[in-house]
Design a protein around this motif. Structure first.
Motif, mmCIF file in Angstrom:
data_model
loop_
_atom_site.group_PDB
_atom_site.id
_atom_site.type_symbol
_atom_site.label_atom_id
_atom_site.label_comp_id
_atom_site.label_asym_id
_atom_site.label_seq_id
_atom_site.Cartn_x
_atom_site.Cartn_y
_atom_site.Cartn_z
ATOM 1 N N CYS A 34 0.829 -1.201 0.000
ATOM 2 C CA CYS A 34 0.000 0.000 0.000
ATOM 3 C C CYS A 34 0.868 1.258 0.000
ATOM 4 O O CYS A 34 2.082 1.207 0.250
ATOM 5 C CB CYS A 34 -0.959 0.008 1.193
ATOM 6 N N GLU A 38 -2.791 4.955 7.712
ATOM 7 C CA GLU A 38 -3.279 5.934 8.671
ATOM 8 C C GLU A 38 -3.410 5.280 10.051
ATOM 9 O O GLU A 38 -3.922 4.172 10.176
ATOM 10 C CB GLU A 38 -4.647 6.466 8.244
ATOM 11 N N GLU A 173 -5.848 2.195 8.881
ATOM 12 C CA GLU A 173 -6.499 2.257 7.580
ATOM 13 C C GLU A 173 -5.429 2.204 6.496
ATOM 14 O O GLU A 173 -4.521 3.056 6.459
ATOM 15 C CB GLU A 173 -7.321 3.540 7.442
ATOM 16 N N ILE A 175 -4.073 2.815 2.979
ATOM 17 C CA ILE A 175 -4.373 3.746 1.898
ATOM 18 C C ILE A 175 -3.732 3.236 0.604
ATOM 19 O O ILE A 175 -2.545 2.916 0.579
ATOM 20 C CB ILE A 175 -3.842 5.160 2.220
ATOM 21 N N CYS A 177 -4.320 0.398 -1.157
ATOM 22 C CA CYS A 177 -3.876 -0.969 -0.890
ATOM 23 C C CYS A 177 -4.144 -1.888 -2.085
ATOM 24 O O CYS A 177 -5.232 -1.880 -2.660
ATOM 25 C CB CYS A 177 -4.576 -1.506 0.362
#
Length: 211
Positions: A34, A38, A173, A175, A177
């Motif tokens: 990715c 986050e 999270e 980002i 990916c």
């Protein structure tokens, strides 16, 4: 797993993280890559403040300094590690975060010792058994793990052995990916996965793993 095989892709932004998981044989397998994550570098939520009483203390170092001036400002000890020893070695350890001396007085059982009331956040790295050694010894160390110094010892600690809620986990999270086949299989049937751990490897600008 060869990192270089997964460290680049045909997009305008670089791969910054690899998702890796060990299989049953201990081999590292590619699960995804990715562009960002986050929540990876956020401060931990501090533990709630508690009041504890260190019974029968022989203070040393910063704890001794904090108790040396009766009636003065409250003693700030910072982080304190509590190690519970049996006759030979530590068997449990706890972290008292941002410890503050609230009050102290001579011990009722032995006036040569001191009972110290402190306020701190309590971090329990493991869920320890409440069973203690036959003759436990509580050793105190002030400072970080790398630079901890002795701060004395005590006979017991009121308020240490209580049930606490697990610290809240910070969700991550992913980002941008691109999931590998193992991760895609989990996403298709998430309830079938045992929800074991996965590693996130950070890559530098040359696609090498940063340790």
């Amino acid at each position: 797993m060869q990192v270089e095989e997964h460290a680049a892709w045909g997009r305008d932004f670089p791969v910054k993280y690899l998702l890796v998981r060990e299989d049953e044989e201990g081999e590292e397998r590619f699960w995804g890559r990715c562009a960002g994550v986050e929540g990876l570098f956020v401060d931990r939520v501090p533990p709630p403040r508690e009041v504890l009483t260190l019974r029968g203390c022989t203070p040393d170092g910063v704890l001794g300094n904090a108790l040396a001036h009766a009636g003065k400002a409250t003693g700030l000890l910072g982080d304190v590690c509590v190690e519970v020893w049996d006759e030979q070695q530590p068997v449990q350890w706890w972290n008292l975060v941002d410890t503050v001396v609230i009050a102290h007085q001579p011990s009722r059982t032995d006036p040569a010792l001191v009972d110290v009331v402190v306020g701190a956040g309590v971090e329990e790295e493991y869920t320890w058994s409440r069973a203690l050694p036959t003759s436990p010894r509580f050793e105190l160390f002030a400072g970080t793990t790398v630079a901890a110094v002795p701060a004395g010892r005590c006979l017991s600690i009121d308020g240490l052995f209580v049930s606490r809620e697990a610290a809240p986990r910070t969700p991550l999270e992913l980002i941008g990916c691109e999931a590998g086949e193992p991760l895609l299989a989990v996403l298709r049937r998430p309830r079938k996965w045992e929800r074991d751990w996965m590693q996130v490897w950070a890559l530098d600008r040359n696609g090498r793993v940063m340790y």
